[in-house]
Design a protein around this motif. Structure first.
Motif, PDB file in Angstrom:
ATOM      1  N   ARG A   1       0.843  -1.203   0.000  1.00 40.98           N
ATOM      2  CA  ARG A   1       0.000   0.000   0.000  1.00 40.98           C
ATOM      3  C   ARG A   1       0.864   1.233   0.000  1.00 40.98           C
ATOM      4  O   ARG A   1       0.455   2.284  -0.492  1.00 40.98           O
ATOM      5  CB  ARG A   1      -0.886  -0.008   1.234  1.00 40.98           C
TER       6      ARG A   1
ATOM      7  N   LEU B   1       3.946 -13.804 -10.125  1.00 44.61           N
ATOM      8  CA  LEU B   1       2.972 -14.571 -10.906  1.00 44.61           C
ATOM      9  C   LEU B   1       3.664 -15.258 -12.072  1.00 44.61           C
ATOM     10  O   LEU B   1       3.312 -16.386 -12.426  1.00 44.61           O
ATOM     11  CB  LEU B   1       1.877 -13.649 -11.420  1.00 44.61           C
TER      12      LEU B   1
ATOM     13  N   MET C   1       1.954 -18.392 -14.456  1.00 45.76           N
ATOM     14  CA  MET C   1       0.692 -17.875 -14.943  1.00 45.76           C
ATOM     15  C   MET C   1       0.810 -17.612 -16.444  1.00 45.76           C
ATOM     16  O   MET C   1       1.757 -16.980 -16.895  1.00 45.76           O
ATOM     17  CB  MET C   1       0.382 -16.574 -14.225  1.00 45.76           C
ATOM     18  N   PRO C   2      -0.147 -18.086 -17.211  1.00 50.50           N
ATOM     19  CA  PRO C   2      -0.074 -17.878 -18.652  1.00 50.50           C
ATOM     20  C   PRO C   2      -0.035 -16.395 -19.007  1.00 50.50           C
ATOM     21  O   PRO C   2      -0.536 -15.561 -18.255  1.00 50.50           O
ATOM     22  CB  PRO C   2      -1.359 -18.511 -19.171  1.00 50.50           C
TER      23      PRO C   2
ATOM     24  N   ALA D   1       5.586 -24.983  -9.489  1.00 47.70           N
ATOM     25  CA  ALA D   1       4.665 -23.852  -9.581  1.00 47.70           C
ATOM     26  C   ALA D   1       3.952 -23.652  -8.253  1.00 47.70           C
ATOM     27  O   ALA D   1       3.819 -22.529  -7.756  1.00 47.70           O
ATOM     28  CB  ALA D   1       3.653 -24.097 -10.691  1.00 47.70           C
ATOM     29  N   LEU D   2       3.531 -24.756  -7.660  1.00 48.03           N
ATOM     30  CA  LEU D   2       2.817 -24.644  -6.389  1.00 48.03           C
ATOM     31  C   LEU D   2       3.732 -24.102  -5.304  1.00 48.03           C
ATOM     32  O   LEU D   2       3.329 -23.244  -4.507  1.00 48.03           O
ATOM     33  CB  LEU D   2       2.277 -26.013  -5.977  1.00 48.03           C
TER      34      LEU D   2
ATOM     35  N   ALA E   1       4.214 -20.528  -5.735  1.00 46.16           N
ATOM     36  CA  ALA E   1       3.047 -19.828  -5.210  1.00 46.16           C
ATOM     37  C   ALA E   1       3.112 -19.790  -3.695  1.00 46.16           C
ATOM     38  O   ALA E   1       2.829 -18.785  -3.064  1.00 46.16           O
ATOM     39  CB  ALA E   1       1.778 -20.533  -5.669  1.00 46.16           C
TER      40      ALA E   1
ATOM     41  N   PHE F   1       3.174 -15.972  -2.744  1.00 49.38           N
ATOM     42  CA  PHE F   1       1.850 -15.408  -2.462  1.00 49.38           C
ATOM     43  C   PHE F   1       1.714 -14.859  -1.046  1.00 49.38           C
ATOM     44  O   PHE F   1       1.146 -13.781  -0.861  1.00 49.38           O
ATOM     45  CB  PHE F   1       0.760 -16.441  -2.760  1.00 49.38           C
TER      46      PHE F   1
ATOM     47  N   TYR G   1       0.460 -11.275  -0.069  1.00 51.67           N
ATOM     48  CA  TYR G   1      -0.630 -11.074   0.876  1.00 51.67           C
ATOM     49  C   TYR G   1      -0.223 -10.071   1.937  1.00 51.67           C
ATOM     50  O   TYR G   1      -0.942  -9.111   2.226  1.00 51.67           O
ATOM     51  CB  TYR G   1      -1.010 -12.422   1.498  1.00 51.67           C
TER      52      TYR G   1
ATOM     53  N   PHE H   1      -0.023  -6.532   0.388  1.00 46.59           N
ATOM     54  CA  PHE H   1      -1.217  -5.849  -0.108  1.00 46.59           C
ATOM     55  C   PHE H   1      -2.440  -6.012   0.791  1.00 46.59           C
ATOM     56  O   PHE H   1      -3.277  -5.128   0.873  1.00 46.59           O
ATOM     57  CB  PHE H   1      -1.573  -6.375  -1.500  1.00 46.59           C
ATOM     58  N   PHE H   2      -2.584  -7.159   1.403  1.00 49.71           N
ATOM     59  CA  PHE H   2      -3.882  -7.473   1.992  1.00 49.71           C
ATOM     60  C   PHE H   2      -3.882  -7.573   3.500  1.00 49.71           C
ATOM     61  O   PHE H   2      -4.926  -7.562   4.114  1.00 49.71           O
ATOM     62  CB  PHE H   2      -4.412  -8.782   1.405  1.00 49.71           C
TER      63      PHE H   2
ATOM     64  N   PRO I   1      -4.192  -6.785   7.041  1.00 48.51           N
ATOM     65  CA  PRO I   1      -4.679  -5.579   7.709  1.00 48.51           C
ATOM     66  C   PRO I   1      -3.569  -5.004   8.578  1.00 48.51           C
ATOM     67  O   PRO I   1      -2.914  -5.727   9.307  1.00 48.51           O
ATOM     68  CB  PRO I   1      -5.832  -6.106   8.576  1.00 48.51           C
ATOM     69  N   VAL I   2      -3.351  -3.735   8.457  1.00 50.41           N
ATOM     70  CA  VAL I   2      -2.331  -3.115   9.296  1.00 50.41           C
ATOM     71  C   VAL I   2      -2.993  -2.074  10.158  1.00 50.41           C
ATOM     72  O   VAL I   2      -3.979  -1.444   9.767  1.00 50.41           O
ATOM     73  CB  VAL I   2      -1.215  -2.468   8.451  1.00 50.41           C
TER      74      VAL I   2
ATOM     75  N   GLU J   1      -2.431   2.958   8.520  1.00 50.31           N
ATOM     76  CA  GLU J   1      -2.310   2.997   7.067  1.00 50.31           C
ATOM     77  C   GLU J   1      -1.032   3.716   6.679  1.00 50.31           C
ATOM     78  O   GLU J   1      -0.817   4.864   7.058  1.00 50.31           O
ATOM     79  CB  GLU J   1      -3.522   3.731   6.478  1.00 50.31           C
TER      80      GLU J   1
ATOM     81  N   LEU K   1       1.674   6.953   1.279  1.00 50.69           N
ATOM     82  CA  LEU K   1       2.235   6.567  -0.007  1.00 50.69           C
ATOM     83  C   LEU K   1       3.665   7.083  -0.100  1.00 50.69           C
ATOM     84  O   LEU K   1       3.932   8.250   0.114  1.00 50.69           O
ATOM     85  CB  LEU K   1       1.386   7.161  -1.127  1.00 50.69           C
TER      86      LEU K   1
END
Lengths: 504, 495, 493, 116
Positions: free
Chosen positions: C372, C386, C391-392, C423-424, C427, C431, C435, C438-439, C441-442, C445, C448
């Motif tokens: 973020r 990715l 990933m194709p 590949a797994l 990931a 991943f 996570y 980007f995802f 929770p912090v 905030e 930028l």
């Protein structure tokens, strides 16, 4: 089939590209003017839907076309192709997405990360449109993986611990499924030397049976993860409740269906029905689908969480589609294809209703829903109608697909599966009708008493949330009533089934 | 046939020796004049030697008969391919002397500078004479010239150990000279000639075996001692470490190589002789060489004094040459011969660079010289390049040697030997790395180091030139190889 | 067989950066000149290499031989398709990396040394890529080893010095083994070292000699290609500044090893000869083991750069596996993966470096919410991640796809399983990082705060390259087309 | 046995050489080492000289009589040069010993090594 000379003129391309552009645009979400956001981003799904409609018209008029965008590898192109099945699926996706987008604007009004949501949502849309119009297996896989992986961001969006756990489970399943797909694709490709979808399959008669078996099993299992075939359905029940409601709707409505759509493609255009029959995989697949349909419905009955109950319902309904596809006959396939569209509309609506309830009343469980219809009359009306449609009450959408499916089964000499169909419908009634009953007739629980005052016009929900629900309900009705009209979804599905399974 | 090459050969030998005689009186007159004279003589001589080498490379070996007496009666001066390799290295000597002008003013007190210059010139004359003679007794005489001057030059070292080191060198040297002399006497009795080519010819038919073996043994042992082949190297480390840096450069670069040239001469003489079991000797020599490589490398590892380390590295490098000789096939001999030249260049670069560091800071151990890399970037840069070369990293001169030796070892079906060659060099590199690390990546501990700057141009230029040459010689290795190859073929009996 | 054309460009390409290195060493104390030389050399070099591409794809091999290094063995350059695949990637990424390192190293000391050796490394890399014979390859291989050392120890901390020593011990030992192998080849082949698609090693060589040679050469090169269990130096070398890690890990050093193995298999032994032996199978199993085991190791790392290092170990073995299968499809995968892995890994390293420079964070566990704060940087990272998961439409898929097809094609179905497992695992270790970034929770905030432009834009350019390599890799001059030319030549198709 | 008697000069040379070698190796005193070296040199000289002697020969001077045997002049030249060299070496060695003595206060090799 004509190859477009100028691929830039293809609506299919724009149906895929516009959402991608919207995704890029929504990276700047925070800097867009508040009102402008809605219009700028909303243009994409609506325009995609328009393009999809144009394509449908073209298909109905008998023209289909194929464009090759880039040569990825020798003999492998990034290619788009519009056939009846794809056009139908594409239109369903784009339309559903348009409504979902509108709903999400209301649903995410106060969300800090709305920008992120829209970015990934648009990426998913692009992936789904690509899946619909993919001209070969690689393109299909590419877009399939795109939306599968991007969905992670949407499932985890709310950041609760259950969302995180569900998203993790989801991504493990999906990544494993994706690996199976690549393996299967590679196997099929190494045996055939081509990745294009072709009526009757690409595996030649000279293919070693082990190779054909391997390719078929790998590909079906890979798509089966997304299509929630037993025993690969484990992620479904967790992901749906965790995701934001608009995305749950999309997930159930079109994403799981994309898995079944993939199975259709594999069965008819990659491995080929002939090979499937020779290897007796069709029968195994049908059995698995039948078992899934029934068992998931049984499990759904016991769920208290509304979205979870709907999720199991999705598993069950998707199994119908797989079942229809696995019978290798045009009749059941027609039913299966049209059920994709119908189910998208019905289940999409149900999830949006659930989302609205959760958002505006904090209700997520069936047991909390006592008397809620008084507070949310429009919502519950839509819910009821969609539920009835899903159960298969004529003349609504669900009835049409089940009727066609059942008729096709008889036609294909697989009447035994009618038991599954009818049993599933009965079970659907068992798990959906109590919800309706509780909502209308149930007593509100103590603490909810105050919040459940009768609705006044305008305070049920924001119009941006209510309108999509109403619209989807209308579509559900329309899909049923006008099913046999010219140019309906059913006619398109029939066309698709003819071209897919007709040349057996 | 024109006479000038012969005259050139004569003057190359005569000039430094006579020049040395003038050094002392000139020194009485003026230090500067004497220095200039030394420089002049060295430069001219080395240029002459270089021209001899060039001629050899163009037309092959040639001879000059002193006083017009033909061999075997007269004294024959002969420039062959191996001598030419030494001649090719003569410019190294000139550079060292050039470098030494300032260095010796700093390291040698004024009164002893005259003899110092004279000794250098005598040494040069001895080296060249040894390489360019076809007469075994002449060989001995020139050997004594460069040996004696070398003993004396070692004693110029400032440290207290210098005299003792010089003494030990002298004892070993004199002993080996005796062996050579004995062998010469014996050979003369056996063959009645002192000309080497003639001797080889006569030894080839019907000479009693046992005395020949004795003569061979004595000669080989004598030259092996001069060359410091393990385990006869004991005199070397101390002597090389104790001498002033320019002297060390000459000793390590050129003087020990004379033992190798002597060994090659020994091959020449005894090649066809009955009774001498050359393959067994070669097996022994290559084995000793391999041990020397490892031993030298390991002992170098544990030194803190960089000069000692370089000295042990010389032991190791002589081991390379011994291995190459012992392999006695085309690749092996080629590798050994060109290493005579390559190592001269590389080792001179190393000693001179180190000398420059000592000159500026007064220190000579790794731990004292920490952080010097930043202060004297050009010198240390040159040192690093030479280090890379001495351990045989491509594309430097050292690599060419290593390559030929490895190919030779593989061709002789002795993979273990090849492995020894390659991996002991790695051991060295890891160790040298410690130097580079200390020089570049560690903070200085001494104030002198902090204040040091690159030395003046007259010292810097030879260092840079030599280290540049050690780099470039990897790319133009065909020059020394082109010279050596016919000689190698001759040794192998192909022509 | 490609048509040989006499041309100076193959020699000129390494020369440009060599001259640049000299100029930087001489005038490197002034930042302006340093930048000017580095940038202009990087661009010039890329232009030179790129100018040879059309010819290469068209089946021309530009050749240039220097004066003989020793009789019979010349230092020669020859831009065939395989070499060009590697050279193009290196020279292109050098341009990007130069921009990046100018930004990254701002304010550091000893910059003249840094940029000088940087240029030297690239020079050696391109030279070895375009080497015409085994000895030339080896020479520049060792030059690369040496010139990378000052970069590894650039920070001059005891840890860096230790890492440098480890690096040297491993790579130089490997170099020694290679040298012995080459010497043996030289003897076996009776003095021939020039690469040829029929191999240098004569077909009548005894199996034992063949085995010894193969083991020596592949394991020797395998040290730099970090094949397990010879990978120990790579994670430790992570102490180097990030542009160096990127260079080491993605372009120059490790790829030199992998490239060496490719050359060994294709042009020293020849496909036909190896088919009759068990040797490539052994290599394939070893590579497969490395792919999996290194990924598992990567999972256990918290330090981002160490995780990247183990990921590299794993990815490099793709090249080895692909080449060991002796199947055209897999071989294409191997060659194209040289480019794909390079670009993807460079992207990741650039992102890691940007994070480190901007926030000072090096451990993954500290990176909550970093996406973020630095969405563009982490976005680029995500694209590369990715790509690694296959990933194709991204670069990694092209490799993975070819490899799987090649596995099936040659009847080795387990290869596809390895690909899937890898590949797994990819990931599994990338991943969670995404996570976190980007995802997760912090509590607070983050504001930028992107990296400075000289760090950000190279990263983004690389991310775009990742996409392009997945999308249009088949265009003439792009890696896939070059790889196909190379493989077609090696397999005599 | 006859060989021994026949070559008594060689036997003598060998004995002398070994004596010298013993002194060179075993003695710690540097001067004694030098003496040992000198003895060895003498041994070699004897060997060469006697090897070049002709039975009933005359010194190799140019005379009228060219038929009678004469001793080999080359051997004698070799030895002459050898003696010159030996003297130089000895002189240099002795000067080194004086310097060692001045610097270390001892000329015993054992003590020198220990004191370093």
């Amino acid at each position: 089939m004509s190859v477009h000379s100028n691929s830039l003129l293809s609506p299919a391309l724009w149906a895929v590209l516009l959402p991608l552009a919207a995704a890029c645009l929504s990276l700047l979400y925070g800097r867009l003017p508040r009102r402008g956001r809605f219009l700028l981003l909303g243009t994409a799904p609506v325009a995609s839907a328009l393009f999809a409609a144009i394509l449908v018209r073209g298909v109905l008029a008998g023209s289909s076309h194929e464009i090759r965008l880039v040569r990825l590898m020798p003999d492998v192109y990034l290619s788009l192709r519009v056939d009846a099945a794809g056009a139908l699926f594409g239109l369903s996706v784009a339309v559903l997405w348009s409504f979902i987008f509108v709903f999400s604007v209301g649903y995410l009004r106060d969300d800090r990360y709305a920008g992120r949501y829209h970015t990934f949502s648009m990426l998913c849309l692009a992936g789904l449109m690509g899946v619909a119009y993919a001209g070969d297996l690689i393109t299909f896989l590419a877009f399939y993986e795109l939306f599968s992986i991007m969905s992670y961001a949407l499932i985890v969006h709310e950041g609760t611990s259950s969302a995180i756990a569900a998203a993790r489970k989801y991504i493990v399943y999906i990544a494993a499924g994706g690996s199976l797909l690549v393996m299967g694709g590679a196997l099929a490709f190494s045996a055939s030397g081509a990745a294009d979808f072709a009526a009757g399959g690409v595996l030649g008669p000279g293919t070693p049976p082990t190779t054909a078996t391997g390719a078929a099993l790998l590909l079906i299992a890979g798509f089966g993860v997304k299509a929630a075939l037993f025993p690969l359905h484990g992620w479904v029940a967790d992901a749906h409740p965790a995701a934001p409601a608009p995305f749950s709707a999309a997930l159930s409505g079109v994403m799981v269906a994309a898995g079944t759509f993939g199975i259709v493609r594999v069965v008819y255009e990659v491995v080929g029905a002939r090979w499937l029959a020779v290897l007796a995989i069709d029968r195994g697949l049908a059995a698995v689908a039948a078992f899934t349909a029934i068992s998931a419905a049984v499990v759904a009955i016991k769920q208290d969480d509304l979205k979870r109950r709907l999720a199991y319902s999705t598993v069950s309904q998707m199994a119908y589609i797989t079942l229809g596809a696995s019978l290798l006959a045009p009749g059941p396939l027609t039913g299966a294809l049209v059920h994709i569209t119908n189910h998208a509309s019905m289940k999409g609506c149900l999830f949006l209703c659930a989302g609205l309830l959760a958002r505006n009343a904090g209700i997520t469980r069936v047991s909390q829903m006592g008397g809620i219809a008084r507070r949310f009359p429009v919502t519950m009306a839509a819910f009821t109608l969609s539920a009835l449609a899903l159960i298969g009450i004529p003349p609504l959408a669900g009835f049409v697909s089940k009727w066609v499916l059942g008729y096709g089964m008889l036609d294909a000499g697989a009447g035994g599966y009618l038991v599954v169909l009818l049993g599933g419908a009965a079970l659907a009634a068992v798990y959906l009708l109590p919800v309706v009953r509780i909502a209308y007739l149930g007593e509100p629980s103590e603490e909810r008493e105050g919040s459940l005052a009768p609705a006044r016009p305008g305070n049920e929900a924001a119009p941006s949330m209510l309108a999509p629900i109403v619209a989807l309900t209308a579509i559900t009705a329309l899909l049923g009533i006008a099913a046999f009209a010219d140019g309906s979804a059913l006619s398109l599905a029939r066309l698709a089934a003819e071209s897919l399974a007709g040349s057996r | 046939m024109s006479e000038w090459p012969g005259q050139l050969l004569v003057s190359v030998l005569a000039l430094p020796v006579t020049g040395a005689a003038l050094c002392l009186p000139l020194h009485r007159i003026s230090d500067r004049v004497a220095t200039a004279w030394t420089l002049l003589v060295t430069t001219v001589t080395c240029a002459g030697a270089f021209m001899v080498s060039v001629r050899v490379s163009h037309v092959g070996p040639f001879s000059h008969h002193l006083g017009g007496w033909l061999a075997p009666w007269g004294i024959e001066l002969r420039a062959d391919q191996f001598g030419a390799l030494v001649g090719l290295a003569a410019p190294v000597f000139a550079l060292v002397v050039f470098y030494g002008v300032r260095y010796s003013r700093h390291a040698v007190e004024a009164a002893r500078r005259g003899p110092y210059d004279a000794l250098l010139l005598i040494n040069l004359g001895g080296l060249l004479g040894f390489s360019f003679t076809g007469d075994l007794f002449n060989l001995f005489v020139f050997m004594e010239l460069f040996s004696l001057s070398a003993y004396a030059l070692v004693a110029y070292g400032k440290q207290k150990v210098a005299a003792a080191a010089s003494f030990r060198y002298l004892v070993m040297g004199a002993f080996s000279s005796l062996l050579v002399l004995f062998s010469i006497g014996l050979l003369y009795q056996l063959t009645g000639t002192l000309n080497m080519a003639d001797m080889a010819y006569r030894l080839a038919d019907g000479v009693p075996h046992r005395p020949v073996v004795l003569a061979f043994g004595a000669l080989a042992l004598g030259f092996m001692t001069k060359a410091a082949v393990f385990p006869l190297h004991l005199w070397l480390p101390d002597a090389h470490a104790a001498a002033p840096s320019p002297v060390s450069a000459i000793l390590s670069g050129l003087v020990v190589k004379m033992g190798i040239v002597g060994l090659i001469r020994t091959y020449d003489i005894f090649q066809g002789a009955g009774g001498v079991d050359l393959p067994t000797f070669n097996m022994g020599l290559s084995t000793l060489g391999a041990i020397a490589i490892v031993f030298g490398a390991v002992l170098a590892l544990i030194q803190d004094d960089i000069k000692l380390m370089l000295a042990y590295s010389t032991v190791s490098n002589i081991g390379y040459i011994a291995v190459g000789l012992g392999l006695f096939n085309e690749s092996g001999l080629t590798g050994a011969s060109i290493h005579i030249f390559n190592h001269a260049v590389i080792k001179a670069a190393l000693f001179l660079a180190l000398g420059a560091l000592t000159f500026r800071t007064g220190y000579r151990t790794v731990s004292d010289l920490r952080g010097i890399g930043r202060r004297m970037p050009i010198t240390v840069g040159a040192l690093s390049v030479a280090v890379i070369s001495v351990v045989g990293v491509p594309p430097t001169a050292g690599f060419v040697t290593k390559w030929y030796l490895a190919v030779g070892a593989v061709a002789a079906a002795r993979p273990l030997l090849a492995a020894t060659l390659v991996f002991s060099a790695l051991v060295m590199l890891i160790y040298y790395l410690r130097i580079v690390n200390a020089f570049y990546f560690r903070p200085a501990v001494h104030e002198e180091v902090e204040r040091a700057v690159d030395p003046p141009l007259d010292m810097l230029a030879p260092v840079v030139l030599l280290s540049g040459a050690s780099l470039a010689l990897g790319l133009i290795a065909q020059v020394p190889i082109g010279i050596a190859l016919p000689g190698v073929m001759r040794l192998l009996g192909g022509g | 067989m490609p048509v040989e054309v006499w041309d100076i460009r193959p020699a000129l390409a390494p020369m440009v950066s060599f001259v640049c290195a000299l100029l930087v060493f001489i005038g490197g104390s002034r930042a302006g000149w340093r930048r000017f030389w580095s940038m202009s050399a990087a661009l010039l070099k890329f232009i030179i290499v790129a100018s040879m591409l059309p010819g290469t794809v068209g089946g021309v091999a530009y050749t240039f031989r220097f004066a003989e290094f020793a009789p019979g063995i010349g230092i020669g350059f020859r831009a065939d398709a395989l070499g060009m695949a590697f050279a193009t990637v290196s020279s292109l990424l050098w341009v990007v990396a130069t921009v990046y390192s100018i930004g990254y190293m701002k304010g550091e000391r000893s910059l003249g040394r840094f940029f000088g050796f940087f240029a030297l490394c690239v020079s050696a890399t391109v030279a070895l890529a375009l080497a015409e014979n085994l000895l030339t390859l080896f020479i520049f291989y060792e030059v690369l080893t040496i010139s990378a050392y000052p970069l590894v120890v650039h920070d001059e901390t005891p840890e860096a010095l230790r890492a440098g020593r480890t690096y040297f011990t491993y790579t130089l030992t490997g170099g020694g083994v290679i040298l012995l192998g080459i010497a043996m080849t030289y003897v076996v082949s009776d003095g021939v070292l020039a690469f040829g698609h029929n191999g240098i090693v004569p077909p009548d060589t005894t199996p034992a000699v063949l085995a010894i040679l193969f083991v020596m050469l592949t394991l020797g090169f395998g040290v730099k290609a970090a094949i397990m269990p010879l990978h120990g130096w790579l994670p430790r070398a992570m102490v180097a500044p990030t542009p160096v890690s990127a260079l080491l890990h993605a372009v120059a050093v490790v790829k030199a090893g992998a490239f060496g193995v490719v050359r060994t298999v294709h042009d020293v032994f020849g496909v036909e000869l190896l088919r009759q032996t068990w040797l490539p199978d052994a290599l394939a199993y070893l590579a497969a083991f490395t792919i999996i085991a290194a990924s598992v190791m990567a999972l256990l790392q918290d330090n981002l750069k160490r995780r990247l290092a183990y990921s590299t170990v794993s990815q490099l073995s793709y090249v080895l596996l692909g080449i060991a299968l002796l199947n055209p499809w897999a071989a294409v995968a191997a060659v194209v993966h040289i480019a794909n892995q390079a670009v993807q890994k460079v992207t990741m390293f650039f992102a890691a470096g940007a994070i480190q420079r901007t926030t000072g964070k090096t451990n993954i566990s500290e990176m909550s919410g970093i996406g973020r704060r630095m969405p563009a940087t982490m976005g680029a990272f995500g694209v590369a991640a990715l790509g690694f998961t296959g990933m194709p439409l991204l670069a990694g898929f092209i490799s993975k796809w070819h490899m799987s097809v090649g596995g099936f094609d040659s009847g080795m179905w387990w290869v596809a399983l390895v690909m899937a497992a890898s590949a797994l695992l990819n990931a599994a270790y990338w991943f969670p990082m995404l996570y976190l970034a980007f995802f997760k929770p912090v509590s607070e905030e983050p504001t930028l705060g992107e990296a400075r432009p000289s760090l950000l834009y190279p990263t983004l350019v690389c991310a775009v390259l990742v996409i392009l390599l997945g999308l249009v890799s088949d265009l003439p001059g792009m890696p896939l087309s070059i790889a196909r030319t190379a493989v077609a030549q090696a397999f005599g198709m | 046995m006859t060989m021994l008697l026949d070559r008594a000069d060689y036997v003598l040379a060998i004995i002398l050489f070994l004596i010298g070698l013993y002194a060179l190796v075993a003695k710690s005193n540097l001067i004694k080492k030098i003496i040992g070296l000198n003895i060895m040199e003498t041994a070699v000289f004897i060997f060469i000289i006697t090897g070049g002697l002709a039975r009933d020969g005359s010194p190799p001077l140019v005379t009228q009589d060219t038929t009678s045997p004469y001793h080999d002049p080359v051997s004698q030249t070799i030895v002459l040069v050898g003696i010159v060299v030996a003297v130089s070496v000895t002189a240099l060695a002795l000067s080194l010993v004086t310097r060692i003595h001045a610097e270390h206060g001892t000329i015993e090799a054992d003590e020198l090594r220990g004191g370093r």
